[in-house]
Write an enzyme that holds these catalytic residues in place. Structure first.
Site, PDB file in Angstrom:
ATOM      1  N   LYS A 111       0.818  -1.217   0.000  1.00 17.87           N
ATOM      2  CA  LYS A 111       0.000   0.000   0.000  1.00 17.87           C
ATOM      3  C   LYS A 111       0.849   1.262   0.000  1.00 17.87           C
ATOM      4  CE  LYS A 111      -4.436  -1.408   1.938  1.00 17.87           C
ATOM      5  NZ  LYS A 111      -5.446  -1.124   2.961  1.00 17.87           N
ATOM      6  N   LYS A 194      -9.181 -10.448 -10.743  1.00 18.22           N
ATOM      7  CA  LYS A 194     -10.237 -10.419  -9.731  1.00 18.22           C
ATOM      8  C   LYS A 194     -11.261  -9.333 -10.044  1.00 18.22           C
ATOM      9  CE  LYS A 194      -9.854 -10.549  -5.000  1.00 18.22           C
ATOM     10  NZ  LYS A 194      -9.178 -10.515  -3.692  1.00 18.22           N
ATOM     11  N   LYS A 197     -13.544  -3.135  -7.528  1.00 17.47           N
ATOM     12  CA  LYS A 197     -14.295  -1.878  -7.575  1.00 17.47           C
ATOM     13  C   LYS A 197     -13.522  -0.813  -8.336  1.00 17.47           C
ATOM     14  CE  LYS A 197     -12.383   0.401  -3.618  1.00 17.47           C
ATOM     15  NZ  LYS A 197     -12.324   1.780  -3.259  1.00 17.47           N
TER      16      LYS A 197
END
Ligand code: TRP
Length: 331
Positions: A111, A194, A197
């Protein structure tokens, strides 16, 4: 006594992957356990969130859980920041966890990316807050996916070190709760990726709030290949889209892949897609409608979260008191 704690990030745009991979499994857990489902708004702000969007996403996740069948009276559903015990225990754990432990966390590395110096301190300490989420309730089981296993290990390390340092047996060591049935849902435009969003194409995912026409259209437009559907599992080799669509069918129909192959193997995609669209609309339509209804009445939804928050606080306050005494705080 077994107690389940699970945290979920308030991300907007919940989709079929979130439903089949997580939310639906929690619905089943409530039959066997006391469950606490926490929308982790404090974890969310480890990277900047637009305040209005954060409020909306927090409500959306809560609405998705309730609309999917989690009973907020039999269980606890609330947003993390309503219970100050999480932050309080996290500070204690900041002083228990070692820098070396956090340096090994792969999610932080992913991240934070290249520019680690510019990551928030909160992002670095994220796993300590997660440990606090779980241990503030003395939860025994935590439903987590593969990507969160390392954080759960760290939670066990923190519990162990705390118990050892202070020579107490205060925290249980929480176990991962693994689901045999969790479905990995892939993009409708590319069966090797995958469902996400953040995919720029809305056609790649079915949102939990899509209406019937939109669901049917996205399935109609889903990527396929020219062959008929495979009539055995080996036939999925090199055919990720066929595997994904048949997998979604199996999950939505609560059956297994073998049953779907027995029914549709050898048939054309067009026939199968019609059946899949009907099934998806039948299963997801009512959930989407209920989510919308709940979101339209945010006062009612917020009252549910406030009630959950109060019941959450009632569990953690005595545990925090115990922790503070053990640590040596006056009060
Ligand atoms: N880190 C988890 C995730 O990103 C969310 C989370 C926060 C969590 N606290 C938790 C999950 C406690 C389980 C238990 O998915």
């Amino acid at each position: 006594m077994n107690r389940i704690f699970s945290g979920v990030q308030p991300t907007g745009n919940l989709h079929l992957g979130n439903y089949l991979g997580a939310i639906r499994n929690w619905v089943r857990l409530q039959e066997d356990f006391d469950c606490i489902f926490c929308v982790v708004d404090m974890h969310a702000i480890t990277v900047f969130q637009d305040p209005a969007a954060l409020r909306t996403s927090t409500r959306e996740v809560a609405a998705a859980m309730i609309a999917s069948g989690i009973d907020p009276k039999a269980n606890i559903i609330f947003n993390q920041s309503r219970n100050p015990s999480h932050a309080e225990l996290a500070w204690v754990f900041n002083c228990v966890a070692r820098l070396g432990w956090l340096n090994r966390m792969t999610q932080f590395k992913e991240k934070a990316g290249k520019n680690k110096e510019n990551a928030s301190v909160g992002l670095y300490a994220y796993p300590n807050l997660m440990a606090a989420d779980i241990l503030a309730y003395k939860a025994t089981h935590v439903p987590v996916g593969e990507d969160q296993k390392q954080h759960l290990e760290l939670t066990r390390d923190i519990a162990t070190k705390f118990n050892n340092d202070f020579q107490v047996d205060l925290f249980p060591l929480p176990e991962p709760q693994i689901f045999g049935t969790a479905t990995r849902v892939m993009s409708l435009r590319d069966g090797t990726k995958k469902m996400s969003k953040s995919d720029p194409s809305a056609l790649s995912r079915i949102s939990m709030t899509d209406d019937a026409d939109t669901i049917a259209k996205k399935i109609r437009k889903a990527k396929t290949d020219p062959e008929p559907l495979p009539d055995n599992k080996d036939g999925f080799e090199g055919r990720p889209e066929a595997a994904n669509l048949m997998g979604i069918y199996a999950a939505l129909d609560d059956t297994d892949l073998d049953a779907v192959i027995a029914q549709y193997g050898g048939q054309q995609f067009s026939t199968f897609k019609q059946a899949l669209a009907d099934l998806a609309v039948a299963k997801l339509g009512p959930i989407g409608d209920e989510m919308q209804r709940l979101m339209d009445d945010s006062g009612h939804l917020d009252a549910i979260l406030e009630d959950g928050g109060q019941r959450a606080r009632a569990i953690t306050q005595p545990i925090l008191k115990e922790v503070y005494e053990v640590v040596g705080f006056l009060g």
